[in-house]
Scaffold this motif. Structure first.
Motif, short mmCIF file in Angstrom:
data_model
loop_
_atom_site.label_atom_id
_atom_site.label_comp_id
_atom_site.label_asym_id
_atom_site.label_seq_id
_atom_site.Cartn_x
_atom_site.Cartn_y
_atom_site.Cartn_z
N VAL A 172 0.83 -1.20 0.00
CA VAL A 172 0.00 0.00 0.00
C VAL A 172 0.87 1.26 0.00
O VAL A 172 0.51 2.28 -0.59
CB VAL A 172 -0.96 0.00 1.22
N VAL A 173 2.04 1.17 0.62
CA VAL A 173 2.91 2.35 0.71
C VAL A 173 3.77 2.54 -0.54
O VAL A 173 4.41 3.59 -0.69
CB VAL A 173 3.83 2.26 1.95
N ARG A 174 3.83 1.54 -1.43
CA ARG A 174 4.64 1.64 -2.64
C ARG A 174 3.83 1.77 -3.92
O ARG A 174 4.25 2.40 -4.88
CB ARG A 174 5.55 0.40 -2.75
N VAL A 175 2.68 1.13 -3.95
CA VAL A 175 1.86 1.14 -5.15
C VAL A 175 1.13 2.48 -5.27
O VAL A 175 0.67 3.03 -4.26
CB VAL A 175 0.85 -0.03 -5.13
N SER A 176 1.04 3.02 -6.46
CA SER A 176 0.39 4.31 -6.65
C SER A 176 -1.09 4.23 -6.36
O SER A 176 -1.71 3.15 -6.41
CB SER A 176 0.60 4.81 -8.09
N GLY A 177 -1.68 5.39 -6.06
CA GLY A 177 -3.12 5.43 -5.80
C GLY A 177 -3.93 4.95 -6.99
O GLY A 177 -4.94 4.26 -6.82
N GLU A 178 -3.48 5.27 -8.20
CA GLU A 178 -4.18 4.84 -9.40
C GLU A 178 -4.14 3.32 -9.54
O GLU A 178 -5.16 2.69 -9.88
CB GLU A 178 -3.53 5.49 -10.63
N GLU A 179 -2.98 2.71 -9.26
CA GLU A 179 -2.87 1.26 -9.35
C GLU A 179 -3.70 0.58 -8.27
O GLU A 179 -4.35 -0.45 -8.52
CB GLU A 179 -1.40 0.85 -9.22
N LEU A 180 -3.69 1.14 -7.06
CA LEU A 180 -4.51 0.59 -5.99
C LEU A 180 -5.98 0.64 -6.35
O LEU A 180 -6.73 -0.32 -6.12
CB LEU A 180 -4.27 1.37 -4.69
N ARG A 181 -6.38 1.74 -6.94
CA ARG A 181 -7.79 1.87 -7.32
C ARG A 181 -8.17 0.85 -8.39
O ARG A 181 -9.25 0.26 -8.34
CB ARG A 181 -8.06 3.29 -7.82
N ARG A 182 -7.27 0.60 -9.36
CA ARG A 182 -7.53 -0.41 -10.37
C ARG A 182 -7.66 -1.79 -9.73
O ARG A 182 -8.48 -2.61 -10.14
CB ARG A 182 -6.42 -0.43 -11.42
N GLY A 183 -6.81 -2.04 -8.72
CA GLY A 183 -6.88 -3.34 -8.05
C GLY A 183 -8.17 -3.54 -7.29
O GLY A 183 -8.75 -4.64 -7.31
N VAL A 184 -8.63 -2.49 -6.64
CA VAL A 184 -9.87 -2.57 -5.86
C VAL A 184 -11.07 -2.70 -6.77
O VAL A 184 -11.95 -3.55 -6.56
CB VAL A 184 -10.01 -1.33 -4.95
N PHE A 197 -6.33 -0.38 5.59
CA PHE A 197 -7.62 0.06 5.06
C PHE A 197 -7.70 1.59 5.06
O PHE A 197 -8.22 2.20 4.12
CB PHE A 197 -8.76 -0.55 5.87
N GLU A 198 -7.18 2.21 6.12
CA GLU A 198 -7.16 3.68 6.18
C GLU A 198 -6.25 4.24 5.09
O GLU A 198 -6.60 5.21 4.41
CB GLU A 198 -6.69 4.13 7.56
N LEU A 199 -5.05 3.63 4.93
CA LEU A 199 -4.12 4.09 3.89
C LEU A 199 -4.72 3.92 2.50
O LEU A 199 -4.54 4.77 1.62
CB LEU A 199 -2.81 3.33 3.99
N LEU A 200 -5.40 2.80 2.29
CA LEU A 200 -6.02 2.52 1.00
C LEU A 200 -7.02 3.62 0.64
O LEU A 200 -7.06 4.11 -0.50
CB LEU A 200 -6.70 1.16 1.03
N GLN A 201 -7.82 4.01 1.61
CA GLN A 201 -8.79 5.08 1.38
C GLN A 201 -8.08 6.40 1.08
O GLN A 201 -8.49 7.15 0.17
CB GLN A 201 -9.70 5.23 2.60
N GLY A 205 -8.59 7.75 -2.68
CA GLY A 205 -9.67 8.73 -2.65
C GLY A 205 -11.03 8.09 -2.51
O GLY A 205 -12.06 8.79 -2.55
N LEU A 206 -11.06 6.78 -2.31
CA LEU A 206 -12.32 6.06 -2.12
C LEU A 206 -12.67 6.01 -0.63
O LEU A 206 -11.79 5.80 0.21
CB LEU A 206 -12.21 4.63 -2.67
N THR A 207 -13.93 6.16 -0.31
CA THR A 207 -14.37 6.01 1.07
C THR A 207 -14.56 4.53 1.40
O THR A 207 -14.66 3.69 0.48
CB THR A 207 -15.69 6.75 1.31
N ALA A 208 -14.64 4.22 2.67
CA ALA A 208 -14.89 2.84 3.08
C ALA A 208 -16.22 2.36 2.51
O ALA A 208 -16.34 1.22 2.05
CB ALA A 208 -14.90 2.73 4.61
N ALA A 209 -17.22 3.24 2.52
CA ALA A 209 -18.53 2.87 2.00
C ALA A 209 -18.47 2.59 0.51
O ALA A 209 -19.10 1.65 0.00
CB ALA A 209 -19.53 3.99 2.28
N ALA A 210 -17.70 3.40 -0.23
CA ALA A 210 -17.57 3.20 -1.68
C ALA A 210 -16.86 1.89 -1.99
O ALA A 210 -17.24 1.17 -2.91
CB ALA A 210 -16.81 4.37 -2.30
N ILE A 211 -15.83 1.57 -1.20
CA ILE A 211 -15.10 0.32 -1.41
C ILE A 211 -16.02 -0.87 -1.16
O ILE A 211 -16.09 -1.82 -1.94
CB ILE A 211 -13.86 0.26 -0.50
#
Length: 329
Positions: A172-184, A197-201, A205-211
Motif C-alpha cells: 500500500v505504501v509503494r503502489v500508486s493510488g491509481e494502481e490501488l484503485r484499479r486493483g480494488v 484500510f485507512e491508507l487505501l482510502q 480517494g475512495l471512502t470505506a462505503a464506496a469500497i
C-alpha cells in the motif's frame, strides 16, 4: 477450485529485541531518526506472502499453485513446499540473483520494524498469467509483489474474466493510488488490516462505503480484536482465537487469509470462513516463523469446535480431507 497464489516468495530473517521500540523514539526528532537495536537472536525462516498463504492452504487440504519468481538459492525451499502439498511448477528461477529477503525486528510488545529486499521478485513483472497452461483458474490471489507485476495481474484477471482477491498489504505504501484503485475496482474480494484500510482510502480517494459497495467481499483484520467482514450488504464480526502463547506475529495475516480462502473454496458461509481464518492465524502466532505451524485437519476441526462451537459445515473439510487421501492413494 483451481487457485493461483501470486506474490512474494522470500526468506525471512527474524530478530528479537528485548525491549520496547517506543522507549527509544523521540517524537520531536522524527525528521532525523537514527536507531540501531542490539538483538538477542536471529533465525532464517521460509517466508513470502504467496508461499505463506499457500502453505496453510495446503495444511487445510488444498493444493494451491504458487506463481512467482525466485533466485538460485531456492531449491531446498521448493522441496519443502512440495512435501506439504504446494504446487511449485509455476515458480520460475531467475539465474544470477538471490530469492527475496524479509528482515523483521520484533520487540516485547510484538511491534515490528521491517525491511524487504526484492531480489528475484523484481522479475515477476515479466511473468504473465497467460503462461499458465492448465486452462483458466477459478481464483487468483494477488498479494504483495513487484508493483508492476501486481498491476499486470489485475489487468490480466480482468481480461480473462477470472475472480481475484486483492491483497495489497505492505505494498500500500509503494503502489500508486491509481494502481490501488484499479486493483480494488473489479476485485471479487479485498483483504487488508485496519491500518492498511485507512491508507487505501487515503491513497485511492475512495471512502470505506464506496469500497464496500463496489467489492463483493471486504475483509479487514483487526489483530487481537479479530476481523470484520463486509459482504452481501451485511457486517460479520469475527472473534480472535486466543493463542496458547505468543511466539511470533510474522505471517499471522497470511495464515488468516489462507484459512478464510480455504473455507471459501469449500463453499462455507462468510462467518465460518472468517472463523477458519482466525483459527489458522492463532496456530501461526504460536510458532516462530510463518511456516512453522502444523496441524491435521481433524485437529483443526476439533479446536474450531472448542472456540466457536459445533458447525456442520466443517464436516465438508473433513470429508474433503478423506476424499483427497483416497485420490492420492
Amino acid at each position: 477450485m483451481k487457485t493461483i497464489c501470486t506474490g512474494s516468495i522470500a526468506y525471512d530473517y527474524l530478530m528479537t529485541f528485548p525491549g520496547h521500540f517506543r522507549e527509544h523514539i523521540v517524537p520531536d526528532r522524527l525528521d532525523s531518526i537514527s536507531l540501531s537495536f542490539l538483538v538477542d537472536s536471529m533465525v532464517r525462516q521460509r517466508g513470502g506472502v504467496a508461499t505463506n498463504i499457500a502453505y496453510t492452504m495446503a495444511l487445510l487440504g488444498d493444493r494451491p499453485i504458487v506463481f512467482g519468481t525466485v533466485g538460485e538459492d531456492f531449491e531446498e525451499y521448493r522441496q519443502f513446499l512440495e512435501s506439504v502439498g504446494v504446487d511449485t511448477r509455476y515458480i520460475r528461477v531467475v539465474p544470477g540473483v538471490f530469492t527475496a529477503s524479509f528482515f523483521a525486528n520484533t520487540d516485547l510488545d510484538n511491534n515490528q520494524i521491517c525491511s524487504f529486499y526484492p531480489g528475484a521478485m523484481t522479475y515477476a513483472r515479466d511473468f504473465s498469467l497467460m503462461e499458465f497452461r492448465e486452462g483458466i483458474p477459478d481464483l487468483v490471489i494477488i498479494s504483495p509483489n513487484d508493483p508492476v507485476a501486481m498491476d499486470r495481474y489485475v489487468e490480466e484477471c480482468k481480461a480473462l474474466g477470472v475472480r481475484y482477491f486483492y491483497d495489497p498489504s505492505q505494498q500500500v505504501v509503494r503502489v500508486s493510488g491509481e494502481e490501488l484503485r484499479r486493483g480494488v475496482e473489479g476485485a471479487f474480494g479485498l483483504f487488508v488490516n485496519e491500518y492498511e484500510f485507512e491508507l487505501l482510502q487515503k491513497h485511492t480517494g475512495l471512502t470505506a462505503a464506496a469500497i464496500c459497495a463496489s467489492v463483493p467481499l471486504v475483509v479487514v483484520t483487526l489483530g487481537a480484536k479479530g476481523a470484520v467482514i463486509y459482504a452481501e450488504g451485511k457486517e460479520f464480526r469475527i472473534q480472535a482465537v486466543k493463542p496458547t502463547h505468543i511466539a511470533d506475529p510474522t505471517g499471522v495475516g497470511d495464515a488468516f487469509r489462507a484459512g478464510f480462502i480455504r473455507g471459501f473454496q469449500l463453499g462455507l458461509d462468510w462467518m465460518t470462513c472468517g472463523q477458519m481464518g482466525a483459527l489458522a492465524a492463532a496456530y501461526c502466532l504460536e510458532r516462530k516463523g510463518p511456516q512453522s505451524h502444523a496441524f491435521t485437519r481433524e485437529e483443526f476441526v476439533q479446536r474450531f469446535r472448542q472456540n466457536f462451537g459445533d458447525n456442520d459445515a466443517l464436516v465438508i473439510l473433513l470429508e474433503d480431507s478423506i476424499n483427497m487421501t483416497r485420490r492420492n492413494t
